[in-house]
Design an enzyme around this catalytic site. Structure first.
Site, PDB file in Angstrom:
ATOM      1  N   ARG A   1     -84.673  80.960 127.626  1.00 31.26           N
ATOM      2  CA  ARG A   1     -84.502  82.408 127.754  1.00 31.26           C
ATOM      3  C   ARG A   1     -83.126  82.898 127.342  1.00 31.26           C
ATOM      4  O   ARG A   1     -82.947  84.077 127.051  1.00 31.26           O
ATOM      5  CB  ARG A   1     -84.877  82.863 129.157  1.00 31.26           C
ATOM      6  CG  ARG A   1     -86.377  82.696 129.390  1.00 31.26           C
ATOM      7  CD  ARG A   1     -86.810  83.298 130.694  1.00 31.26           C
ATOM      8  NE  ARG A   1     -88.237  83.158 130.842  1.00 31.26           N
ATOM      9  CZ  ARG A   1     -88.831  82.290 131.654  1.00 31.26           C
ATOM     10  NH1 ARG A   1     -88.099  81.475 132.397  1.00 31.26           N
ATOM     11  NH2 ARG A   1     -90.132  82.229 131.741  1.00 31.26           N
TER      12      ARG A   1
ATOM     13  N   GLU B   1     -83.527  68.852 140.848  1.00 27.42           N
ATOM     14  CA  GLU B   1     -84.003  68.641 142.216  1.00 27.42           C
ATOM     15  C   GLU B   1     -85.077  67.547 142.237  1.00 27.42           C
ATOM     16  O   GLU B   1     -85.262  66.857 143.225  1.00 27.42           O
ATOM     17  CB  GLU B   1     -84.610  69.930 142.793  1.00 27.42           C
ATOM     18  CG  GLU B   1     -83.644  71.087 142.933  1.00 27.42           C
ATOM     19  CD  GLU B   1     -83.361  71.827 141.620  1.00 27.42           C
ATOM     20  OE1 GLU B   1     -84.257  71.931 140.763  1.00 27.42           O
ATOM     21  OE2 GLU B   1     -82.216  72.271 141.450  1.00 27.42           O
TER      22      GLU B   1
END
Length: 182
Positions: free
Chosen positions: A70, A107
């Site tokens: 993006r 994560e």
């Protein structure tokens, strides 16, 4: 620059960001910037506010570096307005030719980003741009990539910052300019 005050532009941007609970996994509130791209006035407002910030605070910027994917939507528009170049930081394996890469922890595992060897020069002053700052992992990896290339990161720009995740702390000493905070 599009018409309207700074407050009107921020309102238009904020109203264009949608929230999707439990996406991509349960417990995550996903902030979707896609409606900004559908609304030419909201998109112009984003670029206007980024341009205003850069012209006031980073007059010496030489290259805008956008993060996959993006950052590629906002970065070239800003670079064009500023009359400077744009470079891409992509996921590993997506760029042709000689590249330099950095791996980083997620994560849920590891990831790697890369840039073409000749995309930024040693000593060049760069601003990194992405749509959203959460934990700061990807932006931090991009900062490390710039360091590896001996470019000088003079700041980071994001449309949305998730303040409670403290991603900006991971990027210090680099500053983060965000349009909308949650």
């Amino acid at each position: 620059m599009a018409g309207g005050s700074r407050e009107e532009k921020l309102k238009r941007i904020t109203e264009s960001i949608r929230a999707f609970p439990d996406f991509p996994i349960k417990g995550i509130l996903f902030r979707d910037i896609c409606p900004i791209l559908k609304d030419p006035k909201a998109l112009a407002a984003v670029i206007d506010l980024f341009e205003e910030h850069v012209r006031q605070n980073h007059k010496d910027v030489e290259v805008i570096v956008g993060l996959d994917a993006r950052g590629f939507l906002f970065g070239p528009l800003l670079a064009q307005r500023l009359g400077i170049g744009f470079a891409l930081v992509r996921k590993k394996g997506k760029l042709p030719g000689p590249t330099v890469s950095v791996s980083y922890a997620l994560e849920y595992g590891k990831a790697e980003v890369e840039i073409q060897e000749d995309a930024v020069a040693p000593g060049q002053k760069v601003l990194l741009i992405d749509d959203l700052l959460a934990t700061g992992g990807t932006l931090n990896a991009a900062c490390e990539l710039m360091k590896k290339q001996q470019a000088v990161v003079i700041g980071c720009l994001v449309v949305v910052e998730m303040k409670d995740l403290n991603g900006a702390d991971k990027l210090k000493p680099h500053t983060v300019f965000s349009l909308v905070q949650y």
